[in-house]
Design a protein around this motif. Structure first.
Motif, PDB file in Angstrom:
ATOM      1  N   TYR A 125      28.842 -33.215  14.376  1.00 58.75           N
ATOM      2  CA  TYR A 125      29.119 -32.332  15.507  1.00 58.75           C
ATOM      3  C   TYR A 125      29.038 -33.100  16.823  1.00 58.75           C
ATOM      4  N   ALA A 126      28.016 -33.922  16.928  1.00 56.16           N
ATOM      5  CA  ALA A 126      27.831 -34.687  18.164  1.00 56.16           C
ATOM      6  C   ALA A 126      28.987 -35.670  18.368  1.00 56.16           C
ATOM      7  N   GLN A 127      29.427 -36.262  17.259  1.00 57.75           N
ATOM      8  CA  GLN A 127      30.554 -37.201  17.356  1.00 57.75           C
ATOM      9  C   GLN A 127      31.808 -36.477  17.821  1.00 57.75           C
ATOM     10  N   ARG A 128      32.005 -35.340  17.254  1.00 63.84           N
ATOM     11  CA  ARG A 128      33.184 -34.547  17.594  1.00 63.84           C
ATOM     12  C   ARG A 128      33.158 -34.153  19.082  1.00 63.84           C
ATOM     13  N   LYS A 129      31.986 -33.771  19.520  1.00 65.78           N
ATOM     14  CA  LYS A 129      31.823 -33.348  20.907  1.00 65.78           C
ATOM     15  C   LYS A 129      32.091 -34.534  21.843  1.00 65.78           C
ATOM     16  N   LEU A 130      31.609 -35.662  21.445  1.00 64.20           N
ATOM     17  CA  LEU A 130      31.812 -36.866  22.249  1.00 64.20           C
ATOM     18  C   LEU A 130      33.300 -37.195  22.353  1.00 64.20           C
ATOM     19  N   LEU A 131      33.982 -37.050  21.235  1.00 61.91           N
ATOM     20  CA  LEU A 131      35.421 -37.333  21.227  1.00 61.91           C
ATOM     21  C   LEU A 131      36.165 -36.374  22.153  1.00 61.91           C
ATOM     22  N   LYS A 132      35.799 -35.092  22.081  1.00 65.63           N
ATOM     23  CA  LYS A 132      36.473 -34.112  22.943  1.00 65.63           C
ATOM     24  C   LYS A 132      36.195 -34.382  24.421  1.00 65.63           C
ATOM     25  N   THR A 133      34.971 -34.767  24.710  1.00 66.57           N
ATOM     26  CA  THR A 133      34.633 -35.088  26.104  1.00 66.57           C
ATOM     27  C   THR A 133      35.455 -36.281  26.580  1.00 66.57           C
ATOM     28  N   ALA A 134      35.574 -37.258  25.720  1.00 65.87           N
ATOM     29  CA  ALA A 134      36.351 -38.450  26.095  1.00 65.87           C
ATOM     30  C   ALA A 134      37.816 -38.092  26.326  1.00 65.87           C
ATOM     31  N   ILE A 135      38.361 -37.210  25.497  1.00 70.74           N
ATOM     32  CA  ILE A 135      39.763 -36.781  25.679  1.00 70.74           C
ATOM     33  C   ILE A 135      39.923 -36.100  27.039  1.00 70.74           C
ATOM     34  N   GLU A 136      38.956 -35.273  27.370  1.00 70.24           N
ATOM     35  CA  GLU A 136      39.035 -34.568  28.656  1.00 70.24           C
ATOM     36  C   GLU A 136      38.950 -35.515  29.837  1.00 70.24           C
ATOM     37  N   HIS A 137      38.365 -36.658  29.641  1.00 70.78           N
ATOM     38  CA  HIS A 137      38.217 -37.605  30.740  1.00 70.78           C
ATOM     39  C   HIS A 137      39.325 -38.662  30.773  1.00 70.78           C
ATOM     40  N   LEU A 138      40.288 -38.529  29.903  1.00 72.09           N
ATOM     41  CA  LEU A 138      41.455 -39.412  30.028  1.00 72.09           C
ATOM     42  C   LEU A 138      42.211 -39.038  31.300  1.00 72.09           C
ATOM     43  N   SER A 139      43.072 -39.916  31.739  1.00 69.47           N
ATOM     44  CA  SER A 139      43.895 -39.563  32.901  1.00 69.47           C
ATOM     45  C   SER A 139      44.829 -38.414  32.511  1.00 69.47           C
ATOM     46  N   GLN A 140      45.311 -37.699  33.522  1.00 70.59           N
ATOM     47  CA  GLN A 140      46.185 -36.556  33.246  1.00 70.59           C
ATOM     48  C   GLN A 140      47.419 -37.000  32.461  1.00 70.59           C
ATOM     49  N   ALA A 141      47.977 -38.159  32.834  1.00 67.03           N
ATOM     50  CA  ALA A 141      49.198 -38.630  32.182  1.00 67.03           C
ATOM     51  C   ALA A 141      48.966 -38.921  30.704  1.00 67.03           C
ATOM     52  N   HIS A 142      47.811 -39.486  30.376  1.00 66.91           N
ATOM     53  CA  HIS A 142      47.542 -39.819  28.972  1.00 66.91           C
ATOM     54  C   HIS A 142      47.164 -38.577  28.168  1.00 66.91           C
ATOM     55  N   ARG A 143      46.387 -37.722  28.799  1.00 69.09           N
ATOM     56  CA  ARG A 143      45.991 -36.489  28.116  1.00 69.09           C
ATOM     57  C   ARG A 143      47.216 -35.619  27.822  1.00 69.09           C
TER      58      ARG A 143
END
Lengths: 194, 234
Positions: A125-143
């Motif tokens: 769960y923690a890994q998954r959460k970390l991944l989602k947080t990282a996705i949210e912090h990508l630049s708008q263009a990459h996300r």
């Protein structure tokens, strides 16, 4: 090989048929298309402009524009591409002059790098959460490229049309987005060559 | 296609967005490359995570469709340019009707025995004669009056001046209740119902303040009113 992920893409033939009917003033087709697309457009727009009430306004502006201009849709692209292109244009106009959420892409890496003992985070769960947080912090263009691919199920050419960039740029953005997220994915036991 | 190209296309292979020939080409490399298989496993997790990212975000309010439906009533559509999509849509509609007519008339006729065909001809003649008799004027006009068949119909271009509102009623509201609502606000139906059941009601001689009070009052009446808004061109 099994197809993975679960994009929301609907039936392209049905979507084109709706647009054809809307062009002739068919209200029922408009309602059907609205129910199919408004939530998708909302998600796309709210993730771009980070303003819920403005995103709602943009969604209805987009849908009214579809009603007005359905007769101009030539079917050379998919309905999803056409509609999301309108949505993107409207969203950018809605926040004209305001800086979009364009977090530097390095932040995604920092989130991964900042986790001491990343490899030791074994809790799924923690890994998954970390991944989602990282996705949210990508630049708008990459996300945006990740979103249009994995959520909306669009291909590279369609995404290129929506973001008005060459296909190679889309591929490059995808490559860099994956690369930034690779440390987290590897921490999840998914060693790869991103 | 080489392995690097296949790798570049893997995200779109993963979501089933590639053309068949591209997907087959990617699979050739996928079947022999552990690296690409590993990459696909990553993409599986990444794709799920992207889909889940929005789960904590605000959800689209489905009732906003009412606002969109009201707005399209006032928007003039660009005339279709006979694009392939429009052509296909028109053909589908025409084709559907013609096919039904053909199946009903020609198909049924050919499958019917001789006696049945004769009976059908006699029936058709009888219906035709009945239609002629019923449609011939007899000097009796139906008196004009309000519709009484469960449908409230507006009189387009009703006289008088004043601001206008658009509103629609909940499906279970009776015609009488609709009339009560409209009479209570001193309104007059000038258009509608549209195909979406939307009425345009004129509030004769109401000023801006009265208009706002009436709209606010109607919005409180959620048992009868589905939605109400001021017309933009007031």
């Amino acid at each position: 090989m099994a197809i993975i992920a679960k994009p929301v893409r609907g039936d392209p033939a049905q979507e084109k048929a709706w647009l054809g009917a809307i062009a002739q003033g068919d209200h029922r087709a408009f309602e059907a298309l609205y129910k199919e697309f408004a939530p998708r457009v909302f998600r796309f727009v709210v993730r771009m402009i980070r303003d819920e009430s403005k995103a709602e306004e943009v969604v209805n502006d987009v849908m009214v524009e579809i009603w007005k201009n359905a007769g101009l849709f030539e079917g050379r692209s998919s309905a999803s591409t056409w509609i999301l292109s309108i949505a993107r244009f409207r969203a950018l106009n809605a926040v004209r002059g305001k800086k979009l959420d364009t977090t530097d892409i390095d932040e995604a890496t920092n989130i991964a790098d900042g986790q001491e003992g990343l490899a030791e985070i074994t809790d799924r769960y923690a890994q998954r959460k970390l991944l989602k947080t990282a996705i949210e912090h990508l630049s708008q263009a990459h996300r945006e490229v990740l979103e249009l691919t994995f959520f909306h199920g669009l291909n590279c050419k369609e995404i290129a049309q929506i973001v008005e960039r060459p296909e190679n740029t889309v591929k490059t953005r995808m490559f860099h987005a994956k690369k930034r997220l690779a440390p987290i994915l590897e921490g999840m036991g998914l060693a790869g060559a991103a | 296609m080489n392995k690097d190209e296949a790798k570049n296309l893997l995200p779109w292979y993963a979501v089933g967005a590639l053309e068949d020939d591209e997907a087959q080409a990617v699979e050739v490399f996928l079947n022999i490359s552990p690296e690409l298989q590993q990459e696909l496993a990553q993409l599986r997790v990444l794709g799920d995570a992207v889909a889940e990212v929005g789960e904590d975000e605000p959800v689209f309010r489905s009732e906003l469709i009412n606002d969109a439906l009201a707005r399209i009533e006032t928007v003039e559509q660009v005339k279709p340019t006979r694009t392939p999509i429009v052509e296909a849509s028109m053909k589908a509609q025409e084709g559907g009707f013609i096919a039904w007519l053909r199946d009903t008339l020609v198909g049924g006729w050919q499958e019917s025995p001789g006696g049945a065909r004769l009976a059908m001809v006699v029936q058709f003649g009888f219906i035709l004669a009945l239609g002629v008799v019923l449609l011939t004027p007899t000097g009796m006009d139906v008196p004009p009056g309000p519709a009484d068949g469960g449908v409230l119909v507006g009189a387009d271009g009703a006289p008088g001046q004043g601001p206008e509102i658009t509103l629609s009623f909940n499906p279970d509201v009776t015609v009488g209740a609709m009339m009560d609502v409209i009479n209570d606000i001193g309104g007059q139906i000038v258009a509608g119902p549209s195909t979406q059941g939307i009425y345009t009601v004129r509030l004769t001689d109401a000023d801006e303040q009265q208009l706002n009070e009436i709209v606010a009052k109607l919005r409180e009446d959620t048992t009868a009113i589905r939605f109400v808004r001021k017309k933009r061109d007031n």
